[in-house]
Motif scaffolding. Structure first.
Motif, PDB file in Angstrom:
ATOM      1  N   UNK A 105       0.857  -1.187   0.000  1.00  0.00           N
ATOM      2  CA  UNK A 105       0.000   0.000   0.000  1.00  0.00           C
ATOM      3  C   UNK A 105       0.889   1.232   0.000  1.00  0.00           C
ATOM      4  N   UNK A 106       0.678   2.084  -0.982  1.00  0.00           N
ATOM      5  CA  UNK A 106       1.389   3.359  -1.098  1.00  0.00           C
ATOM      6  C   UNK A 106       0.356   4.461  -0.924  1.00  0.00           C
ATOM      7  N   UNK A 107       0.727   5.520  -0.221  1.00  0.00           N
ATOM      8  CA  UNK A 107      -0.197   6.632  -0.044  1.00  0.00           C
ATOM      9  C   UNK A 107       0.576   7.930   0.095  1.00  0.00           C
ATOM     10  N   UNK A 108       0.050   8.974  -0.526  1.00  0.00           N
ATOM     11  CA  UNK A 108       0.566  10.320  -0.288  1.00  0.00           C
ATOM     12  C   UNK A 108      -0.543  11.332  -0.540  1.00  0.00           C
ATOM     13  N   UNK A 109      -0.377  12.488   0.053  1.00  0.00           N
ATOM     14  CA  UNK A 109      -1.341  13.558  -0.125  1.00  0.00           C
ATOM     15  C   UNK A 109      -1.256  14.061  -1.556  1.00  0.00           C
ATOM     16  N   UNK A 110      -2.415  14.224  -2.159  1.00  0.00           N
ATOM     17  CA  UNK A 110      -2.470  14.648  -3.559  1.00  0.00           C
ATOM     18  C   UNK A 110      -2.868  16.122  -3.694  1.00  0.00           C
ATOM     19  N   UNK A 111      -3.880  16.549  -2.942  1.00  0.00           N
ATOM     20  CA  UNK A 111      -4.387  17.921  -3.011  1.00  0.00           C
ATOM     21  C   UNK A 111      -4.674  18.428  -1.605  1.00  0.00           C
ATOM     22  N   UNK A 112      -4.650  19.740  -1.445  1.00  0.00           N
ATOM     23  CA  UNK A 112      -5.080  20.354  -0.203  1.00  0.00           C
ATOM     24  C   UNK A 112      -3.966  20.669   0.756  1.00  0.00           C
ATOM     25  N   UNK A 113      -4.347  21.115   1.957  1.00  0.00           N
ATOM     26  CA  UNK A 113      -3.373  21.539   2.961  1.00  0.00           C
ATOM     27  C   UNK A 113      -2.391  20.437   3.374  1.00  0.00           C
ATOM     28  N   UNK A 114      -2.789  19.161   3.221  1.00  0.00           N
ATOM     29  CA  UNK A 114      -1.882  18.070   3.575  1.00  0.00           C
ATOM     30  C   UNK A 114      -0.604  18.070   2.762  1.00  0.00           C
ATOM     31  N   UNK A 115      -0.631  18.675   1.580  1.00  0.00           N
ATOM     32  CA  UNK A 115       0.578  18.731   0.745  1.00  0.00           C
ATOM     33  C   UNK A 115       1.654  19.613   1.361  1.00  0.00           C
ATOM     34  N   UNK A 116       1.256  20.471   2.305  1.00  0.00           N
ATOM     35  CA  UNK A 116       2.229  21.335   2.968  1.00  0.00           C
ATOM     36  C   UNK A 116       3.011  20.591   4.038  1.00  0.00           C
ATOM     37  N   UNK A 117       2.514  19.410   4.445  1.00  0.00           N
ATOM     38  CA  UNK A 117       3.185  18.619   5.486  1.00  0.00           C
ATOM     39  C   UNK A 117       4.365  17.893   4.840  1.00  0.00           C
ATOM     40  N   UNK A 118       5.558  18.013   5.428  1.00  0.00           N
ATOM     41  CA  UNK A 118       6.725  17.334   4.858  1.00  0.00           C
ATOM     42  C   UNK A 118       6.485  15.824   4.727  1.00  0.00           C
ATOM     43  N   UNK A 119       7.051  15.225   3.685  1.00  0.00           N
ATOM     44  CA  UNK A 119       6.862  13.802   3.400  1.00  0.00           C
ATOM     45  C   UNK A 119       7.191  12.918   4.597  1.00  0.00           C
ATOM     46  N   UNK A 120       8.255  13.209   5.311  1.00  0.00           N
ATOM     47  CA  UNK A 120       8.660  12.362   6.439  1.00  0.00           C
ATOM     48  C   UNK A 120       7.591  12.375   7.532  1.00  0.00           C
TER      49      UNK A 120
END
Length: 160
Positions: A105-120
């Motif tokens: 399972x792979x997941x990452x933020x695509x749109x919205x304020x969550x994209x401002x959170x660093x990947x780590x």
């Protein structure tokens, strides 16, 4: 991007069958509390799950849409959780031996304020949640496989 994997003691077909049951998502996706509706044809590309997420009484109604599907190997989704944005989720199934499937399972933020959170930070938040989700998925898959096998045995014994 958060990436977790889990071994399921069942075939890729049996595992994908649970993914194909949109009504089961609240049982295994951590955070989904209620499936409100499932589009006919789920999980065909473009179909959607309509769900409620959160902790009562603080819940939000939203959707998850299929962006790609290749049964029984792949299901790619965009999960929306307004006002926070959306996430890209990819589930990859690989049968490593008969009756044994690795689910990634792979997941990452695509749109919205969550994209401002660093990947780590996203990884630290998502990995435990997604590992628990895959553990729940595996339990459902194994339970359904067992039920099917028991039903087959019951039918066989009734013929003798």
């Amino acid at each position: 991007m958060a990436h977790v994997e889990h071994m399921v003691q069942a075939s890729a077909e049996d595992t994908f069958a649970v993914l194909s049951d949109g009504w089961s998502y609240a049982a295994w996706v951590v955070g989904a509390t209620h499936i409100r509706d499932v589009d006919p044809g789920w999980p065909a590309e473009g179909t959607r799950l309509h769900y409620r997420a959160g902790v009562w009484p603080f819940t939000v109604d939203d959707i998850t849409q299929v962006s790609a599907v290749d049964p029984p190997r792949l299901l790619e989704l965009e999960a929306k959780l307004r006002p926070f944005g959306s996430a890209w989720i990819r589930l990859e199934l690989t049968e490593t031996a008969p009756g044994r499937t690795r689910v990634r399972m792979h997941e990452h933020t695509k749109h919205g304020p969550g994209t401002w959170v660093p990947d780590i930070i996203q990884e630290l938040l998502l990995m435990p949640r997604n590992q628990e989700s895959l553990s729940r998925l595996a339990d459902i898959v194994v339970g359904r496989s067992r039920d099917t096998a028991d039903g087959d045995q019951d039918q066989d014994t009734s013929r003798t």
